[in-house]
Write a protein that holds these residues in place. Sequence first.
Motif, PDB file in Angstrom:
ATOM      1  N   PHE A  49     -89.023  20.283  92.180  1.00  0.00           N
ATOM      2  CA  PHE A  49     -90.007  20.208  91.520  1.00  0.00           C
ATOM      3  C   PHE A  49     -90.778  19.757  89.909  1.00  0.00           C
ATOM      4  CE2 PHE A  49     -91.774  22.185  87.220  1.00  0.00           C
ATOM      5  CZ  PHE A  49     -92.641  23.762  87.904  1.00  0.00           C
ATOM      6  N   GLU A  50     -91.727  18.850  89.917  1.00  0.00           N
ATOM      7  CA  GLU A  50     -91.636  18.510  88.612  1.00  0.00           C
ATOM      8  C   GLU A  50     -93.048  18.471  88.031  1.00  0.00           C
ATOM      9  OE1 GLU A  50     -91.692  13.822  88.636  1.00  0.00           O
ATOM     10  OE2 GLU A  50     -94.039  13.180  89.396  1.00  0.00           O
ATOM     11  N   CYS A  51     -93.322  18.291  86.560  1.00  0.00           N
ATOM     12  CA  CYS A  51     -94.526  18.971  86.034  1.00  0.00           C
ATOM     13  C   CYS A  51     -94.158  17.717  84.883  1.00  0.00           C
ATOM     14  CB  CYS A  51     -94.270  19.794  85.042  1.00  0.00           C
ATOM     15  SG  CYS A  51     -93.149  20.693  84.374  1.00  0.00           S
ATOM     16  N   SER A  52     -95.637  17.614  84.089  1.00  0.00           N
ATOM     17  CA  SER A  52     -95.902  16.500  82.932  1.00  0.00           C
ATOM     18  C   SER A  52     -95.582  17.078  82.110  1.00  0.00           C
ATOM     19  CB  SER A  52     -97.396  16.473  83.715  1.00  0.00           C
ATOM     20  OG  SER A  52     -98.655  17.399  83.272  1.00  0.00           O
ATOM     21  N   PRO A  53     -95.986  16.489  81.188  1.00  0.00           N
ATOM     22  CA  PRO A  53     -96.001  16.971  79.069  1.00  0.00           C
ATOM     23  C   PRO A  53     -97.096  17.534  78.936  1.00  0.00           C
ATOM     24  CG  PRO A  53     -95.234  14.478  79.256  1.00  0.00           C
ATOM     25  CD  PRO A  53     -96.227  14.897  80.998  1.00  0.00           C
ATOM     26  N   GLY A  54     -96.085  18.386  78.188  1.00  0.00           N
ATOM     27  CA  GLY A  54     -96.934  19.574  77.880  1.00  0.00           C
ATOM     28  C   GLY A  54     -95.968  21.500  77.572  1.00  0.00           C
ATOM     29  N   ALA A  55     -96.812  22.152  76.785  1.00  0.00           N
ATOM     30  CA  ALA A  55     -96.309  24.380  76.851  1.00  0.00           C
ATOM     31  C   ALA A  55     -97.051  24.609  78.416  1.00  0.00           C
ATOM     32  CB  ALA A  55     -96.519  24.163  75.482  1.00  0.00           C
ATOM     33  N   TYR A  56     -96.050  25.912  78.048  1.00  0.00           N
ATOM     34  CA  TYR A  56     -96.334  26.806  79.626  1.00  0.00           C
ATOM     35  C   TYR A  56     -94.977  27.867  79.313  1.00  0.00           C
ATOM     36  CZ  TYR A  56     -93.744  24.400  82.615  1.00  0.00           C
ATOM     37  OH  TYR A  56     -92.649  24.435  83.502  1.00  0.00           O
ATOM     38  N   ARG A  57     -95.684  28.861  79.264  1.00  0.00           N
ATOM     39  CA  ARG A  57     -94.797  30.637  80.042  1.00  0.00           C
ATOM     40  C   ARG A  57     -94.560  30.671  81.477  1.00  0.00           C
ATOM     41  NH1 ARG A  57     -92.964  33.033  75.862  1.00  0.00           N
ATOM     42  NH2 ARG A  57     -92.734  35.368  77.706  1.00  0.00           N
ATOM     43  N   ARG A  58     -93.502  31.002  81.043  1.00  0.00           N
ATOM     44  CA  ARG A  58     -92.948  31.355  82.125  1.00  0.00           C
ATOM     45  C   ARG A  58     -91.923  32.260  82.364  1.00  0.00           C
ATOM     46  NH1 ARG A  58     -88.980  28.482  86.608  1.00  0.00           N
ATOM     47  NH2 ARG A  58     -89.697  29.894  87.941  1.00  0.00           N
ATOM     48  N   SER A  59     -91.910  33.457  83.838  1.00  0.00           N
ATOM     49  CA  SER A  59     -90.763  34.477  84.091  1.00  0.00           C
ATOM     50  C   SER A  59     -90.142  33.841  85.098  1.00  0.00           C
ATOM     51  CB  SER A  59     -92.169  35.502  84.111  1.00  0.00           C
ATOM     52  OG  SER A  59     -91.021  36.544  84.858  1.00  0.00           O
ATOM     53  N   VAL A  60     -88.935  33.461  85.283  1.00  0.00           N
ATOM     54  CA  VAL A  60     -87.865  33.797  86.118  1.00  0.00           C
ATOM     55  C   VAL A  60     -87.880  34.820  86.857  1.00  0.00           C
ATOM     56  CG1 VAL A  60     -85.759  32.483  86.850  1.00  0.00           C
ATOM     57  CG2 VAL A  60     -87.347  31.326  84.942  1.00  0.00           C
ATOM     58  N   LYS A  61     -88.331  35.229  87.377  1.00  0.00           N
ATOM     59  CA  LYS A  61     -88.198  36.533  88.104  1.00  0.00           C
ATOM     60  C   LYS A  61     -86.847  36.636  88.892  1.00  0.00           C
ATOM     61  CE  LYS A  61     -92.452  37.442  87.763  1.00  0.00           C
ATOM     62  NZ  LYS A  61     -92.731  38.637  86.466  1.00  0.00           N
ATOM     63  N   GLN A  62     -86.533  35.508  89.438  1.00  0.00           N
ATOM     64  CA  GLN A  62     -85.062  36.169  90.159  1.00  0.00           C
ATOM     65  C   GLN A  62     -84.042  35.096  89.769  1.00  0.00           C
ATOM     66  OE1 GLN A  62     -87.509  34.772  94.418  1.00  0.00           O
ATOM     67  NE2 GLN A  62     -85.054  36.176  95.011  1.00  0.00           N
ATOM     68  N   ALA A  63     -82.535  34.530  90.304  1.00  0.00           N
ATOM     69  CA  ALA A  63     -81.402  33.599  89.441  1.00  0.00           C
ATOM     70  C   ALA A  63     -81.818  33.149  89.878  1.00  0.00           C
ATOM     71  CB  ALA A  63     -80.189  34.207  89.823  1.00  0.00           C
ATOM     72  N   GLU A  64     -81.820  31.452  88.695  1.00  0.00           N
ATOM     73  CA  GLU A  64     -82.469  30.724  89.650  1.00  0.00           C
ATOM     74  C   GLU A  64     -81.323  29.362  88.488  1.00  0.00           C
ATOM     75  OE1 GLU A  64     -85.914  27.168  88.903  1.00  0.00           O
ATOM     76  OE2 GLU A  64     -85.959  28.910  88.657  1.00  0.00           O
ATOM     77  N   VAL A  65     -81.036  28.143  89.692  1.00  0.00           N
ATOM     78  CA  VAL A  65     -80.418  26.969  89.147  1.00  0.00           C
ATOM     79  C   VAL A  65     -81.186  25.919  88.727  1.00  0.00           C
ATOM     80  CG1 VAL A  65     -78.563  25.745  89.174  1.00  0.00           C
ATOM     81  CG2 VAL A  65     -78.119  28.329  89.705  1.00  0.00           C
ATOM     82  N   MET A  66     -81.057  25.412  87.753  1.00  0.00           N
ATOM     83  CA  MET A  66     -82.080  23.867  87.446  1.00  0.00           C
ATOM     84  C   MET A  66     -81.098  22.656  87.251  1.00  0.00           C
ATOM     85  SD  MET A  66     -85.261  25.798  85.827  1.00  0.00           S
ATOM     86  CE  MET A  66     -85.362  27.136  86.067  1.00  0.00           C
ATOM     87  N   HIS A  67     -81.424  21.834  88.316  1.00  0.00           N
ATOM     88  CA  HIS A  67     -80.333  20.213  87.598  1.00  0.00           C
ATOM     89  C   HIS A  67     -81.776  19.500  87.600  1.00  0.00           C
ATOM     90  CE1 HIS A  67     -77.188  16.994  86.734  1.00  0.00           C
ATOM     91  NE2 HIS A  67     -78.137  16.496  87.494  1.00  0.00           N
ATOM     92  N   PHE A  68     -81.724  18.906  86.473  1.00  0.00           N
ATOM     93  CA  PHE A  68     -82.581  18.218  85.507  1.00  0.00           C
ATOM     94  C   PHE A  68     -82.581  16.565  86.207  1.00  0.00           C
ATOM     95  CE2 PHE A  68     -82.696  21.661  83.284  1.00  0.00           C
ATOM     96  CZ  PHE A  68     -84.740  21.854  84.110  1.00  0.00           C
ATOM     97  N   ILE A  69     -83.083  15.439  87.045  1.00  0.00           N
ATOM     98  CA  ILE A  69     -82.788  14.554  87.078  1.00  0.00           C
ATOM     99  C   ILE A  69     -83.584  13.759  86.381  1.00  0.00           C
ATOM    100  CG2 ILE A  69     -82.196  15.313  89.464  1.00  0.00           C
ATOM    101  CD1 ILE A  69     -84.892  14.527  90.810  1.00  0.00           C
ATOM    102  N   ALA A  70     -84.511  13.763  85.613  1.00  0.00           N
ATOM    103  CA  ALA A  70     -85.745  13.304  84.368  1.00  0.00           C
ATOM    104  C   ALA A  70     -86.230  14.022  83.826  1.00  0.00           C
ATOM    105  CB  ALA A  70     -86.593  12.480  85.713  1.00  0.00           C
TER     106      ALA A  70
END
Length: 114
Positions: A49-70
Amino acid sequence: MKVQQIKQAVELEGLEDWGTAALPGTDPVRVSGRQMVIPGLEAIDTGVFECSPGAYRRSVKQAEVMHFIAGAGIFTPDGEDTIHFRSGDTLFFEAQTEGLWEVVETMRKIYVIF
């Protein structure tokens, strides 16, 4: 296949356009990614997953693991302390987590949704 490999995810090209996200009155954040579901285990969603700079709201509906690579940014879960993240960090989200994302530098992550 019991093992799925995402080779050099930080350099992976050909991400799909997944649209935009934004807070009212702000410039939209571009969102892209590539879903990599393991055949037979479609209930577990994984990919890049990738996204550009900025702000937004998000609801994580299910359990999630994220590892940031950049990239780098800030996540503020509703009613909790702000979390600063950058490349190399991993976050674990409980299902039904809501909050504000502020992406400071284009962010790319590997995600697994259970």
